[in-house]
Write a protein that holds these residues in place. Structure first.
Motif, PDB file in Angstrom:
ATOM      1  N   GLU A  85      -1.617  -0.252  -6.398  1.00 53.41           N
ATOM      2  CA  GLU A  85      -0.780   0.690  -6.130  1.00 53.41           C
ATOM      3  C   GLU A  85      -1.397   1.909  -5.828  1.00 53.41           C
ATOM      4  N   ILE A 106      -3.188   1.223 -15.643  1.00 52.51           N
ATOM      5  CA  ILE A 106      -4.011   1.986 -15.122  1.00 52.51           C
ATOM      6  C   ILE A 106      -4.853   2.394 -14.324  1.00 52.51           C
ATOM      7  N   ALA A 108       2.027   1.017 -19.966  1.00 56.48           N
ATOM      8  CA  ALA A 108       1.075   0.888 -19.564  1.00 56.48           C
ATOM      9  C   ALA A 108      -0.840  -0.015 -21.031  1.00 56.48           C
ATOM     10  N   THR A 109      -1.033  -1.003 -20.425  1.00 57.00           N
ATOM     11  CA  THR A 109      -1.316  -1.900 -21.420  1.00 57.00           C
ATOM     12  C   THR A 109      -2.928  -0.989 -21.430  1.00 57.00           C
ATOM     13  N   ARG A 166       1.087  -7.754 -16.561  1.00 52.86           N
ATOM     14  CA  ARG A 166       0.523  -6.197 -18.091  1.00 52.86           C
ATOM     15  C   ARG A 166       0.521  -4.240 -17.090  1.00 52.86           C
ATOM     16  N   THR A 167       0.501  -3.485 -17.346  1.00 57.31           N
ATOM     17  CA  THR A 167       0.380  -2.724 -15.748  1.00 57.31           C
ATOM     18  C   THR A 167      -1.013  -2.007 -16.712  1.00 57.31           C
ATOM     19  N   ALA A 174      -2.529  -8.660 -13.442  1.00 54.77           N
ATOM     20  CA  ALA A 174      -1.934  -7.310 -13.674  1.00 54.77           C
ATOM     21  C   ALA A 174      -1.032  -6.469 -12.817  1.00 54.77           C
ATOM     22  N   ARG A 175      -1.185  -5.955 -12.992  1.00 49.89           N
ATOM     23  CA  ARG A 175      -0.372  -4.374 -11.620  1.00 49.89           C
ATOM     24  C   ARG A 175      -1.249  -3.516 -12.149  1.00 49.89           C
ATOM     25  N   LEU A 176      -2.157  -3.323 -10.847  1.00 44.30           N
ATOM     26  CA  LEU A 176      -2.724  -2.275 -10.718  1.00 44.30           C
ATOM     27  C   LEU A 176      -2.404  -0.498 -10.620  1.00 44.30           C
ATOM     28  N   LYS A 177      -2.058   0.347 -10.871  1.00 45.69           N
ATOM     29  CA  LYS A 177      -1.891   1.777 -10.219  1.00 45.69           C
ATOM     30  C   LYS A 177      -3.090   2.552 -10.653  1.00 45.69           C
ATOM     31  N   ASP A 223       4.073   7.651 -15.833  1.00 46.48           N
ATOM     32  CA  ASP A 223       3.383   6.906 -14.714  1.00 46.48           C
ATOM     33  C   ASP A 223       2.683   5.988 -16.252  1.00 46.48           C
TER      34      ASP A 223
END
Length: 465
Positions: A58, A16, A72-73, A13-14, A36-39, A68
């Motif tokens: 990130e 934001i 995103a979830t 998952r992403t 999860a990928r944290l932006k 961007d």
């Protein structure tokens, strides 16, 4: 239930995060140990990102663009001008993301619960955004009792689930295995932090010949009704029970501690109305236990104090079925504590006697000579309907008519009522006050020491002046 605490898998998952400062830092820390990928979009001229968070996120020193937000979830917005918040929230929602505007429940699609993180085990406490401080306090209480390494145990269960399913075809067999594995030596090793030993012991348990499932009956005291007064062991047995056989005096709050899939059998009785005769209750206990079930026979108060627990124990034992007894806080003790009536007191009562206002037809009556002794407290269960007889027999046995009496109706429940009177007015008081609910009657000098309403206390002082 005003909010539903759903769990969102974070693998792939992403997330934001937009904003900076301590509120943004707090949200970023939620995902430090997640897959999860944290932006994180801090914006320009933002506060520096803490070093530990910069290692797992990130970080971009600008606002997020439409691209961007793709995929995103969850989107967290931690501060900013109202126009910025509104614009970003609308863009995120159009791309299918759920939005949380920090410290603004009304503008959010979801609220962030207070979380206890044990890796594979995550406990959330949610108030729907109405009382976050209370949620945090509850989380702290949960953290104190939840073992630090319980996540190891859950991780092994996930890792071995496919293996277990390939070895054990039947659902009941798998469930029996997990009960042994997650409550036995493997659990102990995992909670010590020894993952390798825990895994080895789980596989050993899987390879052992499974014993034939045998049933057991637990006679359990539910206490007076307040779930907070249930013993820890009783709560555990409720969670583990396959079948729960309960009386009407067992509160819904207590029953709610049971597994949702447990079979519940109501055998409650009221005065003159016994839809399930006592003999049939014994048959139910034996029948369900012979199926290999864990049966909890739960009773209000204590099963061995006017609960007919002894009779049911005899039936179960005669059928050759294992039985255990877990005591509960008896109604007499709970009501006395609630009303602050000391059942014994160095100045007023050197003995306390429990008696039933209702006796077996044709059986012996209570010993009223003992019950009427001076410097003693007598406590009657099931005495409302028998109040005239109790009053008459106590007076005939020599107890003074001015002896204080405390009635506690629906003890420990929200509708608890305490009534202070005299022995020679007991029957009239029950009628005048329309006492109908389950009640305890305490007779003796200590009853005058209890706490009632200010008006009742004034009346009592005038009575005994």
């Amino acid at each position: 239930m005003r909010v539903f605490p759903a769990s969102i898998p974070l693998d792939g998952r992403t997330i934001i995060l937009a904003g900076s400062g301590f509120m943004a830092d707090a949200k970023a820390r939620l995902f430090v140990n997640s897959p999860a990928r944290l932006k994180w979009f801090t914006g320009r001229n933002a506060d520096p990102v803490p070093h530990d968070l910069a290692q797992v996120a990130e970080v971009y020193d600008r606002e997020p663009t439409r691209s961007d937000l793709r995929g995103a979830t969850l989107v967290f917005i931690a501060g900013g001008e109202p126009r910025f918040i509104d614009r970003l929230a609308r863009r995120a929602r159009r791309r299918g993301a759920l939005v949380n505007v920090v410290d603004s429940p009304a503008e959010s699609d979801f609220q962030v619960p207070a979380i206890v993180d044990r890796d594979e085990i995550v406990v959330s406490v949610a108030s729907g955004g109405s009382a976050p401080v209370l949620s945090v306090d509850i989380r702290s209480a949960v953290e104190q009792v939840l073992p630090a390494n319980v996540g190891i145990l859950a991780g092994l269960a996930r890792e071995l689930r496919g293996t277990v399913k390939s070895v054990l075809d039947k659902f009941d067999d798998r469930r029996a295995f997990w009960e042994r594995a997650l409550r036995g030596e493997a659990r102990d090793a995992a909670l010590r932090g020894d993952r390798a030993a825990a895994r080895r012991l789980m596989l050993k348990t899987l390879n052992e010949v499974q014993p034939e499932k045998t049933g057991i009956v637990h006679l359990v005291g539910a206490g007076p009704g307040d779930p907070d007064l249930l013993t820890l062991k009783a709560a555990r047995l409720l969670r583990e029970a396959d079948v729960i056989v309960h009386d009407r005096l067992v509160s819904e709050g207590v029953l709610n501690m049971a597994r949702r899939d447990a079979l519940r059998i109501d055998v409650g009785k009221t005065k003159g109305h016994h839809p399930v005769p006592q003999e049939e209750i014994g048959d139910i206990l034996v029948r369900e236990a012979r199926k290999g079930q864990r049966v909890v026979r739960i009773k209000g108060g204590d099963p061995f104090i006017f609960g007919r627990g002894g009779e049911e124990l005899d039936v179960v034992r005669a059928a050759g079925i294992d039985a255990e007894v877990t005591p509960g806080i008896s109604a007499a003790l709970a009501c006395a504590a609630s009303a602050q009536v000391p059942l014994t007191h160095r100045d007023h009562a050197q003995t306390v006697t429990f008696a039933s206002g209702v006796v077996k037809s044709g059986g012996p009556d209570a010993d009223y000579e003992t019950l009427a002794a001076p410097n003693a407290t007598s406590v009657f269960y099931m005495g409302v309907g028998a109040a005239p007889q109790i009053e008459a027999k106590m007076l005939a046995a020599g107890r003074a008519g001015a002896t204080p009496v405390m009635l506690v109706e629906n003890g420990t429940h929200d509708n608890e009522r305490r009534i202070l009177t005299r022995l020679d007015s007991l029957a009239d008081t029950v009628v005048r006050e329309r006492v109908h609910g389950p009640s305890i009657i305490m007779i003796g000098e200590t009853a005058a020491l209890g706490q009632v309403t200010a008006a009742a206390q004034t009346e009592l002082q005038e009575t005994y002046a």
